[in-house]
Design an enzyme around this catalytic site. Structure first.
Site, mmCIF file in Angstrom:
data_model
loop_
_atom_site.group_PDB
_atom_site.id
_atom_site.type_symbol
_atom_site.label_atom_id
_atom_site.label_comp_id
_atom_site.label_asym_id
_atom_site.label_seq_id
_atom_site.Cartn_x
_atom_site.Cartn_y
_atom_site.Cartn_z
ATOM 1 N N GLY A 100 35.168 -9.980 63.580
ATOM 2 C CA GLY A 100 33.884 -9.939 64.503
ATOM 3 C C GLY A 100 33.246 -8.564 64.548
ATOM 4 O O GLY A 100 33.299 -7.953 63.478
ATOM 5 N N SER A 136 39.940 -12.058 65.757
ATOM 6 C CA SER A 136 41.157 -11.976 66.505
ATOM 7 C C SER A 136 40.936 -11.829 68.000
ATOM 8 O O SER A 136 40.071 -11.023 68.084
ATOM 9 C CB SER A 136 42.180 -10.945 65.901
ATOM 10 O OG SER A 136 43.275 -10.685 66.929
ATOM 11 N N VAL A 195 32.003 3.247 71.256
ATOM 12 C CA VAL A 195 31.761 4.488 71.501
ATOM 13 C C VAL A 195 30.179 5.327 71.616
ATOM 14 O O VAL A 195 30.212 6.260 71.765
ATOM 15 C CB VAL A 195 32.480 5.678 70.025
ATOM 16 C CG1 VAL A 195 33.723 5.161 70.161
ATOM 17 C CG2 VAL A 195 31.832 5.143 69.029
ATOM 18 N N LYS A 197 15.956 5.585 70.299
ATOM 19 C CA LYS A 197 16.246 6.687 69.461
ATOM 20 C C LYS A 197 15.427 6.807 68.545
ATOM 21 O O LYS A 197 14.681 6.102 67.693
ATOM 22 C CB LYS A 197 17.550 6.345 68.534
ATOM 23 C CG LYS A 197 17.998 7.415 67.545
ATOM 24 C CD LYS A 197 19.058 6.949 66.739
ATOM 25 C CE LYS A 197 19.305 8.133 65.702
ATOM 26 N NZ LYS A 197 20.379 7.506 64.588
ATOM 27 N N PRO A 250 12.888 13.176 62.560
ATOM 28 C CA PRO A 250 12.369 12.097 63.226
ATOM 29 C C PRO A 250 12.300 10.942 62.264
ATOM 30 O O PRO A 250 12.419 11.042 61.054
ATOM 31 C CB PRO A 250 11.034 12.550 63.480
ATOM 32 C CG PRO A 250 10.846 13.662 62.576
ATOM 33 C CD PRO A 250 12.195 14.330 62.073
ATOM 34 N N VAL A 281 44.632 -13.973 61.639
ATOM 35 C CA VAL A 281 44.864 -14.148 60.130
ATOM 36 C C VAL A 281 46.267 -13.785 59.774
ATOM 37 O O VAL A 281 46.925 -12.841 60.040
ATOM 38 C CB VAL A 281 43.717 -13.279 59.333
ATOM 39 C CG1 VAL A 281 44.334 -13.370 57.959
ATOM 40 C CG2 VAL A 281 42.524 -13.559 59.642
ATOM 41 N N LEU A 336 33.343 -2.334 57.530
ATOM 42 C CA LEU A 336 34.207 -1.190 57.273
ATOM 43 C C LEU A 336 35.204 -1.652 56.019
ATOM 44 O O LEU A 336 35.857 -0.933 55.230
ATOM 45 C CB LEU A 336 35.084 -0.960 58.339
ATOM 46 C CG LEU A 336 34.453 -0.122 59.241
ATOM 47 C CD1 LEU A 336 35.353 0.063 60.643
ATOM 48 C CD2 LEU A 336 33.794 1.148 58.983
ATOM 49 N N THR A 342 24.671 5.722 59.301
ATOM 50 C CA THR A 342 24.805 5.012 58.257
ATOM 51 C C THR A 342 25.663 3.595 58.037
ATOM 52 O O THR A 342 25.490 2.679 57.475
ATOM 53 C CB THR A 342 25.628 5.808 56.871
ATOM 54 O OG1 THR A 342 26.860 6.362 57.448
ATOM 55 C CG2 THR A 342 24.754 6.868 56.660
ATOM 56 N N GLY A 343 26.384 3.611 59.064
ATOM 57 C CA GLY A 343 27.288 2.686 59.218
ATOM 58 C C GLY A 343 26.633 1.028 59.326
ATOM 59 O O GLY A 343 26.762 0.377 58.603
#
Length: 516
Positions: free
Chosen positions: A9, A38, A46, A77, A100, A186, A341, A352-353
């Site tokens: 998730g 899970s 964060v 932002k 910006p 899993v 990830l 970037t994530g």
């Protein structure tokens, strides 16, 4: 191809599920989308930053901006303010520049060239080509209450609570898009003789199978890595940071001003992110364990926080988050696609994530195979495009490090070393010393960061492009100063009408925005 099983998730898994369900009409008899996660693995909340593409995705998925802002504790932002990434020009005055989201101004003469030739006044690059730097400095929101959802006076994205964002996506996916949600653990992942996933064993539901599997199991990469053995390409030779410390910080005052940009402050062995949410600050120190110890990193991080909250900085709980910088050799292997990830990770500079997770999920949804026979060709194309995107992202992040003139620690000196700079980036930088970047330097759609992103960072960090030998190419530059003055007047007008950021967030909370 009738069934998709998303494993994992969090924001990445639920973004993938939402994009797939919307595109494949999961709730209207189309491809069945199921997400298994899970119950024991919480989302790391964060304080996350996004880029303007997230606005387009939220609108595309049918999520109202008012609902999003309220339910995710989100704020606006408008970019990133970089502090101390260069040596200060004067003692006791920190160096800072804006990156910006508003596009660089266009015109004749070209405003960038005019600024480089000294014909646009003595101000900063961002103030010569955009109104947004001053909007951020004044703490203003990027839109008015009269703007409809997802529209604004300037370009913008969001800061959000990742855990609350995942919860919103969960409700939207299951309640409106027809995604089936399973809570389970899993166990063994079955692989057939072709190297395809044949099923996922769980204690709660037995073996679950599907036509396509989406691996959103985070750094563990249970399917793409553990089961299918797709190698991980480590890029710590380019980007050195591999640890993060995270602390949630309460506001000093209930109605403290909220910056409408991420504050990225450089320290001795990395940098601190400081994100203002409606109810708290999300802060973290991203650092290289090769250049400092864990104790030194925490000491430096708490020292940064002490400047704003005093002795309370020493009492707040701190989490350590290990990071592995790089990406998979393949992102689509057989009938398994990695998103999030499990696919790869580059440090959180420039958000970037979520950017890459959202973009690749949307790409997968748009090119979902109609038949299993299409898997090999679609996988090949997906892998080529996504790998190109990851490589360009790594180069853009490295740009921030290799342009620095800091030499006060081994971390900054090592980042400037030529051996750590990718060849393509080094080639571009050499070209840009004699001519400014052009749209022709960014020829592919997979360029996640574009011409304007590069220009803001290059010239915010004092990069030198010598246009004197080609001065005549740019004709009469007399109009350039008038254009800068006109932008200054537009900025003054905008500052009179735009509300302080916190006040705007509170008004949206009470009254909501106009629906599209």
């Amino acid at each position: 191809m009738k069934r998709v099983l998303v494993i994992g998730g969090g924001a990445a898994g639920w973004l993938a599920a939402c994009h797939l369900a919307r595109e494949l009409k999961s709730g209207a008899g189309g491809v069945e989308v199921t997400l298994l996660e899970s119950p024991d693995i919480p989302t790391i909340g964060v304080g996350e930053g996004t880029v303007p593409a997230m606005r387009a995705s939220l609108e595309h998925l049918g999520i109202g901006e008012t609902d999003f802002l309220r339910e995710c504790g989100a704020t606006f932002k408008q970019g990133i303010r970089f502090v101390d990434w260069m040596r200060p020009a004067a003692e006791l005055v920190a160096h800072a520049y804006h990156h910006p989201f508003d596009p660089v101004a266009a015109g004749d003469p070209d405003p960038t060239a005019a600024w480089l030739l000294g014909a646009a006044g003595e101000g900063s690059y961002v103030d010569a080509v955009s109104i947004q730097g001053r909007v951020c400095d004044a703490g203003r929101a990027p839109k008015l209450m009269t703007h409809v959802e997802y529209d604004g006076a300037v370009n913008y994205a969001y800061h959000l609570d990742a855990a609350r964002f995942a919860a919103l996506l969960t409700r939207h996916a299951t309640g409106r898009l027809g995604v089936k949600h399973l809570l389970g653990t899993v166990g063994h992942v079955r692989v057939d003789e072709r190297g395809h996933v044949a099923g996922v064993e769980t204690d709660e539901f037995g073996t679950l199978d599907a036509d396509l599997y989406v691996d959103c199991t985070g750094f563990s990469a249970r399917l793409i890595g553990e089961a299918l053995g797709v190698a991980f390409i480590d890029r710590s030779d380019v980007l050195f940071v591999d640890k993060a410390l995270a602390i949630q910080v309460p506001w000093n005052e209930p109605r403290a001003a909220i910056p409408s940009e991420t504050i990225a402050t450089a320290l001795a062995a990395g940098w601190v992110w400081d994100i203002g949410l409606a109810e708290r600050r999300g802060t973290g120190y991203v650092y290289s364990s090769r250049h400092t110890s864990a104790d030194e990193a925490e000491r430096d991080f708490r020292g940064y926080l002490r400047e704003s909250i005093g002795a309370r900085a020493d009492e707040l709980p701190c989490r350590t988050i290990p990071m592995r910088v790089g990406y998979r050799e393949r992102f689509w292997a057989g009938n398994c696609v990695a998103i999030g990830l499990a696919q790869g990770f580059v440090e959180p500079l420039e958000a970037t994530g979520l950017l890459l997770f959202d973009a690749t999920a949307r790409l997968l949804a748009s090119r979902f195979p109609a038949d299993a026979r299409d898997l090999p060709v679609l996988a090949e194309r997906f892998n080529a495009r996504v790998r190109y995107a990851w490589e360009r992202v790594i180069e853009f992040i490295k740009l921030h490090y290799c342009l620095t003139d800091r030499d006060d620690s081994d971390f900054w000196r090592d980042n400037r070393a030529a051996a750590s700079i990718p060849d393509k980036l080094a080639e571009r930088l050499e070209l840009w010393r004699r001519m400014p970047p052009s749209e022709y330097d960014f020829e592919r759609r997979e360029e996640v960061f574009s011409l304007d992103n590069y220009r803001y960072v290059l010239y915010g960090m004092g990069f030198r492009t010598d246009l004197a030998p080609v001065r005549r190419r740019y004709g009469d530059l007399g109009r350039a100063r008038r254009d800068v003055e006109q932008r200054r007047r537009r900025t003054d007008q905008a500052l009179l009408s735009l509300l302080p950021h916190r006040e705007m967030i509170e008004r949206i909370g009470r009254h909501g925005l106009q629906r599209l």
